[in-house]
Design a protein around this motif. Structure first.
Motif, short mmCIF file in Angstrom:
data_model
loop_
_atom_site.label_atom_id
_atom_site.label_comp_id
_atom_site.label_asym_id
_atom_site.label_seq_id
_atom_site.Cartn_x
_atom_site.Cartn_y
_atom_site.Cartn_z
N ARG A 61 0.37 7.24 15.41
CA ARG A 61 -0.02 5.85 15.62
C ARG A 61 1.20 4.97 15.88
O ARG A 61 1.16 4.08 16.74
N ARG A 62 2.29 5.22 15.17
CA ARG A 62 3.45 4.34 15.30
C ARG A 62 4.31 4.68 16.52
O ARG A 62 4.75 3.79 17.24
N TRP A 63 4.59 5.99 16.75
CA TRP A 63 5.53 6.37 17.82
C TRP A 63 4.84 6.92 19.06
O TRP A 63 5.38 6.83 20.15
N GLY A 64 3.68 7.52 18.90
CA GLY A 64 2.85 7.92 20.04
C GLY A 64 3.29 9.16 20.78
O GLY A 64 2.49 10.05 21.04
N THR A 65 4.57 9.24 21.14
CA THR A 65 5.07 10.35 21.94
C THR A 65 6.47 10.71 21.47
O THR A 65 7.13 9.96 20.75
N ALA A 66 6.94 11.87 21.93
CA ALA A 66 8.31 12.27 21.62
C ALA A 66 9.30 11.28 22.20
O ALA A 66 10.32 10.95 21.57
N ALA A 67 9.02 10.76 23.39
CA ALA A 67 9.91 9.78 24.02
C ALA A 67 9.97 8.50 23.20
O ALA A 67 11.03 7.89 23.04
N GLY A 68 8.83 8.07 22.67
CA GLY A 68 8.81 6.88 21.83
C GLY A 68 9.62 7.08 20.56
O GLY A 68 10.32 6.18 20.09
N LEU A 69 9.54 8.28 20.01
CA LEU A 69 10.30 8.60 18.80
C LEU A 69 11.80 8.60 19.08
O LEU A 69 12.60 8.06 18.30
N VAL A 70 12.21 9.20 20.19
CA VAL A 70 13.63 9.22 20.54
C VAL A 70 14.14 7.82 20.84
O VAL A 70 15.27 7.47 20.50
N SER A 71 13.31 6.99 21.45
CA SER A 71 13.69 5.60 21.72
C SER A 71 14.03 4.88 20.43
O SER A 71 15.05 4.17 20.33
N ASP A 72 13.20 5.07 19.41
CA ASP A 72 13.43 4.40 18.14
C ASP A 72 14.64 5.01 17.42
O ASP A 72 15.38 4.31 16.73
N LEU A 73 14.83 6.31 17.57
CA LEU A 73 15.99 6.96 16.97
C LEU A 73 17.28 6.37 17.54
O LEU A 73 18.23 6.08 16.79
N LEU A 74 17.34 6.17 18.84
CA LEU A 74 18.53 5.59 19.46
C LEU A 74 18.73 4.13 19.05
O LEU A 74 19.85 3.68 18.85
N LEU A 75 17.61 3.40 18.90
CA LEU A 75 17.71 2.02 18.43
C LEU A 75 18.31 1.99 17.03
O LEU A 75 19.19 1.18 16.73
N ASP A 76 17.86 2.90 16.17
CA ASP A 76 18.37 2.98 14.81
C ASP A 76 19.85 3.35 14.80
O ASP A 76 20.64 2.79 14.03
N MET A 77 20.24 4.27 15.66
CA MET A 77 21.64 4.67 15.74
C MET A 77 22.52 3.50 16.19
O MET A 77 23.64 3.32 15.69
N ALA A 78 22.02 2.72 17.14
CA ALA A 78 22.79 1.55 17.59
C ALA A 78 22.95 0.53 16.47
O ALA A 78 24.01 -0.07 16.29
N GLU A 79 21.87 0.36 15.68
CA GLU A 79 21.92 -0.60 14.57
C GLU A 79 22.90 -0.17 13.49
O GLU A 79 23.50 -1.01 12.82
#
Length: 206
Positions: A61-79
């Motif tokens: 429900r939150r990430w939807g796809t593997a690409a969505g999950l990786v997008s958030d992972l990179l956002l977290d790494m940048a933060e």
């Protein structure tokens, strides 16, 4: 392939607050571990949920796809990336930048994670966009040391700060992804020195 939400937002790119932060941290850690072990092609949301001890429904429900999950992972790494240095010397600031890139790429987990994401970005547009955003954020943060150097008169006014920062990391990523040549402090220091020499010569003006 990832899909966008109803308002044009890639799943996983909206930062949660409050009680959902713990779930996000656990899922992103599990996703990073899975990427290191298996790569993007075998990144399975159900497996990530199991690793994170989170319900599958929550992850889908939150990430939807593997690409969505990786997008958030990179956002977290940048933060979570370390702030830029501010030594008062462009040469030392860029050396610190180069050594930070070196430490990241040679770290057993971080290096494998970046290699997996870079490979995924070549065949997945959402992952590529997320990777571009990550590097744009980091380059933008470090550009400040070049701008400060221009104000101090170390380099010509009008120097493109973003290009200088790109020039520092580019040789290191070439070794990391393409040539396989040694990645060490000598290589990092040479990259920083070359960028400084070019900047002082006005290479990046205009």
């Amino acid at each position: 392939m990832g899909s966008e939400g109803s308002e044009g937002v890639v799943p996983g790119t909206v930062r949660p607050g409050g009680r959902t932060a713990r779930v996000r941290a656990a899922v992103l850690r599990a996703a990073g571990d899975a990427l290191v072990e298996h790569g993007f092609d075998r990144l399975d949301l159900a497996e990530v949920a199991r690793r994170a001890d989170v319900g599958k429904t929550t992850v889908y429900r939150r990430w939807g796809t593997a690409a969505g999950l990786v997008s958030d992972l990179l956002l977290d790494m940048a933060e979570q990336s370390l702030p830029r240095s501010d030594t008062g010397s462009l040469e030392e600031d860029l050396r610190q930048n180069a050594r930070l890139v070196l430490r990241t790429l040679t770290d057993p987990r971080q290096g494998a994670l970046f290699k997996s994401v870079i490979a995924a970005s070549l065949c997945n547009a959402h992952t590529a966009d997320a990777l571009h955003r990550f590097y744009a954020t980091r380059i933008g943060e470090w550009a400040g040391c070049v701008e400060a150097a221009a104000k101090r008169g170390e380099i010509p006014a009008g120097t493109d700060a973003h290009e200088v920062i790109r020039a520092v990391s580019a040789p290191l990523y070439y070794r990391f992804v393409v040539s396989g040549d040694p990645l060490d402090e000598a290589a990092a220091d040479r990259a920083a020195e070359a960028a400084v020499v070019a900047a002082r010569a006005g290479t990046y003006v205009g």
